[in-house]
Write a protein that holds these residues in place. Structure first.
Motif, PDB file in Angstrom:
ATOM      1  N   GLN A 140     -26.385  -7.296 -21.064  1.00 24.42           N
ATOM      2  CA  GLN A 140     -26.997  -7.887 -19.879  1.00 24.42           C
ATOM      3  C   GLN A 140     -28.459  -7.473 -19.770  1.00 24.42           C
ATOM      4  OE1 GLN A 140     -25.434  -6.330 -16.186  1.00 24.42           O
ATOM      5  NE2 GLN A 140     -24.779  -4.434 -17.160  1.00 24.42           N
ATOM      6  N   SER A 141     -29.259  -8.362 -19.178  1.00 25.78           N
ATOM      7  CA  SER A 141     -30.676  -8.079 -19.004  1.00 25.78           C
ATOM      8  C   SER A 141     -31.259  -9.004 -17.945  1.00 25.78           C
ATOM      9  CB  SER A 141     -31.443  -8.277 -20.316  1.00 25.78           C
ATOM     10  OG  SER A 141     -32.829  -8.030 -20.139  1.00 25.78           O
ATOM     11  N   PHE A 142     -32.318  -8.535 -17.295  1.00 23.19           N
ATOM     12  CA  PHE A 142     -33.072  -9.382 -16.377  1.00 23.19           C
ATOM     13  C   PHE A 142     -34.055 -10.263 -17.141  1.00 23.19           C
ATOM     14  CE2 PHE A 142     -31.810  -5.990 -13.429  1.00 23.19           C
ATOM     15  CZ  PHE A 142     -31.362  -6.739 -12.354  1.00 23.19           C
ATOM     16  N   GLU A 143     -34.357  -9.909 -18.399  1.00 16.29           N
ATOM     17  CA  GLU A 143     -35.364 -10.622 -19.170  1.00 16.29           C
ATOM     18  C   GLU A 143     -34.713 -11.534 -20.209  1.00 16.29           C
ATOM     19  OE1 GLU A 143     -38.472  -8.217 -20.711  1.00 16.29           O
ATOM     20  OE2 GLU A 143     -39.005  -7.403 -18.755  1.00 16.29           O
ATOM     21  N   PRO A 144     -34.902 -12.863 -20.098  1.00 17.30           N
ATOM     22  CA  PRO A 144     -34.314 -13.793 -21.067  1.00 17.30           C
ATOM     23  C   PRO A 144     -34.710 -13.505 -22.507  1.00 17.30           C
ATOM     24  CG  PRO A 144     -35.111 -14.977 -19.140  1.00 17.30           C
ATOM     25  CD  PRO A 144     -35.602 -13.564 -19.008  1.00 17.30           C
ATOM     26  N   SER A 145     -35.957 -13.076 -22.730  1.00 21.73           N
ATOM     27  CA  SER A 145     -36.407 -12.835 -24.102  1.00 21.73           C
ATOM     28  C   SER A 145     -35.635 -11.701 -24.752  1.00 21.73           C
ATOM     29  CB  SER A 145     -37.908 -12.530 -24.136  1.00 21.73           C
ATOM     30  OG  SER A 145     -38.213 -11.362 -23.393  1.00 21.73           O
ATOM     31  N   SER A 146     -35.217 -10.725 -23.947  1.00 23.87           N
ATOM     32  CA  SER A 146     -34.421  -9.617 -24.469  1.00 23.87           C
ATOM     33  C   SER A 146     -33.064 -10.116 -24.949  1.00 23.87           C
ATOM     34  CB  SER A 146     -34.240  -8.549 -23.385  1.00 23.87           C
ATOM     35  OG  SER A 146     -33.421  -7.491 -23.840  1.00 23.87           O
ATOM     36  N   LEU A 147     -32.429 -10.983 -24.154  1.00 22.17           N
ATOM     37  CA  LEU A 147     -31.139 -11.527 -24.553  1.00 22.17           C
ATOM     38  C   LEU A 147     -31.257 -12.413 -25.788  1.00 22.17           C
ATOM     39  CD1 LEU A 147     -29.578 -12.457 -21.089  1.00 22.17           C
ATOM     40  CD2 LEU A 147     -29.101 -10.452 -22.511  1.00 22.17           C
ATOM     41  N   LYS A 148     -32.334 -13.191 -25.868  1.00 22.49           N
ATOM     42  CA  LYS A 148     -32.542 -14.043 -27.038  1.00 22.49           C
ATOM     43  C   LYS A 148     -32.686 -13.201 -28.298  1.00 22.49           C
ATOM     44  CE  LYS A 148     -34.727 -17.947 -24.642  1.00 22.49           C
ATOM     45  NZ  LYS A 148     -35.989 -18.716 -24.475  1.00 22.49           N
ATOM     46  N   GLU A 149     -33.399 -12.078 -28.188  1.00 18.94           N
ATOM     47  CA  GLU A 149     -33.575 -11.177 -29.333  1.00 18.94           C
ATOM     48  C   GLU A 149     -32.227 -10.625 -29.785  1.00 18.94           C
ATOM     49  OE1 GLU A 149     -35.281  -6.702 -30.237  1.00 18.94           O
ATOM     50  OE2 GLU A 149     -35.765  -7.699 -28.347  1.00 18.94           O
ATOM     51  N   LEU A 150     -31.426 -10.182 -28.823  1.00 17.61           N
ATOM     52  CA  LEU A 150     -30.140  -9.581 -29.160  1.00 17.61           C
ATOM     53  C   LEU A 150     -29.149 -10.608 -29.695  1.00 17.61           C
ATOM     54  CD1 LEU A 150     -29.841  -7.145 -26.129  1.00 17.61           C
ATOM     55  CD2 LEU A 150     -30.180  -6.514 -28.526  1.00 17.61           C
ATOM     56  N   ARG A 151     -29.256 -11.852 -29.233  1.00 20.43           N
ATOM     57  CA  ARG A 151     -28.350 -12.898 -29.723  1.00 20.43           C
ATOM     58  C   ARG A 151     -28.592 -13.220 -31.193  1.00 20.43           C
ATOM     59  NH1 ARG A 151     -28.171 -17.264 -24.724  1.00 20.43           N
ATOM     60  NH2 ARG A 151     -26.873 -16.019 -23.314  1.00 20.43           N
ATOM     61  N   LYS A 152     -29.792 -12.940 -31.691  1.00 19.10           N
ATOM     62  CA  LYS A 152     -30.072 -13.140 -33.104  1.00 19.10           C
ATOM     63  C   LYS A 152     -29.346 -12.105 -33.957  1.00 19.10           C
ATOM     64  CE  LYS A 152     -34.743 -14.929 -32.263  1.00 19.10           C
ATOM     65  NZ  LYS A 152     -36.211 -14.659 -32.456  1.00 19.10           N
ATOM     66  N   LEU A 153     -28.973 -10.989 -33.335  1.00 19.22           N
ATOM     67  CA  LEU A 153     -28.379  -9.879 -34.064  1.00 19.22           C
ATOM     68  C   LEU A 153     -26.868  -9.826 -33.955  1.00 19.22           C
ATOM     69  CD1 LEU A 153     -30.919  -7.155 -32.876  1.00 19.22           C
ATOM     70  CD2 LEU A 153     -30.975  -8.426 -35.026  1.00 19.22           C
ATOM     71  N   SER A 154     -26.326 -10.456 -32.919  1.00 19.32           N
ATOM     72  CA  SER A 154     -24.888 -10.339 -32.711  1.00 19.32           C
ATOM     73  C   SER A 154     -24.358 -11.506 -31.885  1.00 19.32           C
ATOM     74  CB  SER A 154     -24.573  -9.029 -31.993  1.00 19.32           C
ATOM     75  OG  SER A 154     -23.206  -8.950 -31.651  1.00 19.32           O
ATOM     76  N   PRO A 155     -23.085 -11.922 -32.130  1.00 18.14           N
ATOM     77  CA  PRO A 155     -22.478 -12.992 -31.344  1.00 18.14           C
ATOM     78  C   PRO A 155     -21.800 -12.499 -30.071  1.00 18.14           C
ATOM     79  CG  PRO A 155     -21.008 -12.383 -33.117  1.00 18.14           C
ATOM     80  CD  PRO A 155     -22.255 -11.547 -33.296  1.00 18.14           C
ATOM     81  N   VAL A 156     -21.895 -11.198 -29.755  1.00 18.78           N
ATOM     82  CA  VAL A 156     -21.224 -10.700 -28.552  1.00 18.78           C
ATOM     83  C   VAL A 156     -21.779 -11.397 -27.315  1.00 18.78           C
ATOM     84  CG1 VAL A 156     -20.766  -8.439 -29.579  1.00 18.78           C
ATOM     85  CG2 VAL A 156     -22.830  -8.773 -28.210  1.00 18.78           C
ATOM     86  N   ARG A 157     -20.984 -11.436 -26.262  1.00 18.16           N
ATOM     87  CA  ARG A 157     -21.361 -12.165 -25.065  1.00 18.16           C
ATOM     88  C   ARG A 157     -22.511 -11.482 -24.326  1.00 18.16           C
ATOM     89  NH1 ARG A 157     -15.182 -12.141 -23.295  1.00 18.16           N
ATOM     90  NH2 ARG A 157     -15.410 -10.230 -24.535  1.00 18.16           N
TER      91      ARG A 157
END
Length: 206
Positions: A140-157
């Motif tokens: 979870q994050s308040f910043e969309p760019s942080s979530l986008k970065e992490l989604r490149k690394l893992s398929p976790v929700r």
């Protein structure tokens, strides 16, 4: 939050002096400095200026006086790896799934060292067995760019958090600056993003 030597620790704030008490405050006195956090200057001691070994010499302290104070100074600051190990150990003990709900709440836009450490984390041992969509992990994050970065690394929700200044009498959210939008939108300089508020955000748009 990432330490000076790139280790992730479980800390809600980037400034250890807000959450923790040094055993020997004078030892770290010279590290007090001013840093820009979410666009505002803050003075204090920052976790990114301490190695993990130094952080481990600090102890947790409750920052809010209205909350229980009896545990002050009794517990050290855990690493992210230690939190994961605890969850897995308890899952075995209890015979049920116990997951983690990590939040990049330590200003990911401000702390680039934390971004690098988060990326490195998914390539190390904790990733084994949990790098799947149905893993007991929610990022979870308040910043969309942080979530986008992490989604490149893992398929976790992942979960897009929404902030606000307050709740209006009619139940709507008060998007008054600086709580009107994710800071990465403000820092982007993009007029389109800077014209938006958290009202625009949703999990599908992160």
């Amino acid at each position: 939050m990432a330490t000076k030597d790139g280790q992730l620790i479980a800390s809600h704030e980037p400034k250890p002096h807000r959450d923790h008490r040094c055993r020997e405050p004078s030892e770290f006195a010279s590290r007090r400095r001013t840093a820009v956090v979410d666009g505002a200057a803050e003075v204090g001691f920052f976790a990114s200026d301490f190695t993990l070994a130094e952080i481990k010499r600090l102890r947790r302290v409750q920052d809010f006086s209205e909350r229980p104070q009896q545990f002050n100074g009794k517990f050290e600051i855990p690493t992210f790896e230690e939190i994961i190990a605890l969850a897995k150990r308890k899952a075995v003990e209890k015979g049920r799934a116990i997951g983690i709900y990590p939040e990049t709440s330590t200003r990911p836009t401000t702390s680039r060292s934390a971004c690098r450490s988060r990326s490195a984390w998914w390539t190390r041992s904790p990733r084994r067995g949990w790098n799947r969509r149905d893993a007991p992990v929610f990022l979870q994050s308040f910043e969309p760019s942080s979530l986008k970065e992490l989604r490149k690394l893992s398929p976790v929700r992942s979960v897009q958090l929404v902030d606000a200044n307050d709740v209006n009498p009619d139940g709507s959210l008060d998007f008054t600056a600086p709580f009107d939008r994710p800071f990465d939108w403000t820092a982007s300089g993009d007029p389109r993003l800077r014209a938006r508020t958290f009202a625009f955000s949703s999990p599908t748009k992160a």
